[in-house]
Design an enzyme around this catalytic site. Structure first.
Site, PDB file in Angstrom:
ATOM      1  N   HIS A   1       9.017  -8.158  30.125  1.00 49.85           N
ATOM      2  CA  HIS A   1       9.576  -7.892  28.785  1.00 49.85           C
ATOM      3  C   HIS A   1       9.048  -6.593  28.194  1.00 49.85           C
ATOM      4  CE1 HIS A   1      10.686 -12.417  28.119  1.00 49.85           C
ATOM      5  NE2 HIS A   1      11.507 -11.793  28.931  1.00 49.85           N
TER       6      HIS A   1
ATOM      7  N   ASP B   1       1.821  -7.617  24.956  1.00 49.15           N
ATOM      8  CA  ASP B   1       0.593  -7.193  24.275  1.00 49.15           C
ATOM      9  C   ASP B   1      -0.353  -6.361  25.132  1.00 49.15           C
ATOM     10  OD1 ASP B   1      -0.702  -9.139  25.922  1.00 49.15           O
ATOM     11  OD2 ASP B   1      -0.512 -10.684  24.382  1.00 49.15           O
TER      12      ASP B   1
END
Ligand code: OAD
Length: 251
Positions: free
Chosen positions: A121, A106
């Site tokens: 990730h 995010d």
């Protein structure tokens, strides 16, 4: 939930540490309003993220996969870092060496102001060409202009700059994360179920190399067993309390 006392020995270990490493997962952003993965609220139109976040799903139906990511990006665009993200910015300022390893895509650690962040990730705000040019760049538009899927200037399909199930982690980033974990004096595990490898194993690597491991999570996780200290509390309350205690102990 009643507040648990911050263990003095953990504060002391943080004050003395040459190298502090923090591993964060979805729970880090829960109090920013971002749903975690392994709960019903993580579902999208009845799909589990694991069904859409794969190379096969993208090959079969890139439009559907992009609709999912566009929905997540649009949702995330309205989310802000919480007090836990900000406490980690402060911890980085006062620590000698500090590495923040996050499984989150995010980008909220960067928005908060953390500097040495390893996004194992990937990052949902980056897009990567799947064709010959392999270009990658940031694109913060949310929602993305239609039609989906978006295309590169070389006309090939773009994909989200995140790691999908069945894919390897970016080698160089993961190597840096492994090295930092081996050298950590204190390793904080924040808001991760520890269910996804190889990221979860970093806590075990740190523990095996002698680090003091501490978990911050309102529930038990697969990494609780390797943690010497456990704060059963949300990240947005526990981290500011912990960092304030470290600052107070430094004088
Ligand atoms: P999970 O959804 O598996 O776990 C979230 C963890 O956060 C759980 O252990 C919760 O108890 C905890 N939690 C919930 N609220 C919290 C709060 N306020 N403060 C602290 N902790 C809280 O998410 P991850 O462990 O991050 O992979 O999942 C790992 C990976 O699985 C993700 O990076 C993603 C996913 O599939 C990829 O995208 C490749």
């Amino acid at each position: 939930m009643t507040e648990q006392a911050i263990p003095g020995a953990l504060v002391e270990a943080l004050v003395k540490a040459d190298a502090v490493v923090v591993l964060t997962g979805a729970g880090m952003s829960a109090e920013s309003g971002v749903p975690t993965f392994r709960g019903n609220e993580g579902l999208w139109q009845g799909h589990r993220p694991e069904e859409l976040a794969t190379p096969l799903a993208f090959r079969k139906d890139p439009e559907k996969v992009w609709e999912f990511y566009d929905w997540r990006r649009t949702f995330l665009a309205a989310c802000e870092p919480n007090a836990g993200h900000r406490a980690l910015v402060r911890l980085e300022e006062i620590a000698d060496e500090f590495t923040l390893i996050t499984q989150n895509v995010d980008g909220l650690h960067g928005t908060a102001g953390s500097r040495n962040v390893l996004e194992v990730h990937g990052n949902i705000w980056r897009v990567r060409c799947t064709g010959g040019c392999r270009g990658e760049h940031e694109d913060r538009r949310a929602p993305l202009p239609r039609p989906l899927p978006p295309r590169c200037t070389c006309k090939s399909l773009l994909r989200p700059g995140v790691v999908w199930f069945g894919e390897s982690l970016p080698a160089e980033v993961f190597e840096q994360a492994s090295r930092a974990s081996e050298q950590a004096d204190v390793f904080l595990v924040v808001g991760t179920s520890g269910a996804v490898e190889p990221a979860a194993s970093l806590a075990r690597v740190a523990r095996a190399a002698g680090a003091v491991v501490a978990e911050i999570n309102p529930e038990g996780s697969l990494l609780s067993a390797v943690s010497r200290f456990i704060l059963r509390e949300g990240a947005a309350t526990a981290l500011p309390r912990l960092v304030a205690a470290v600052e107070a102990a430094r004088g």
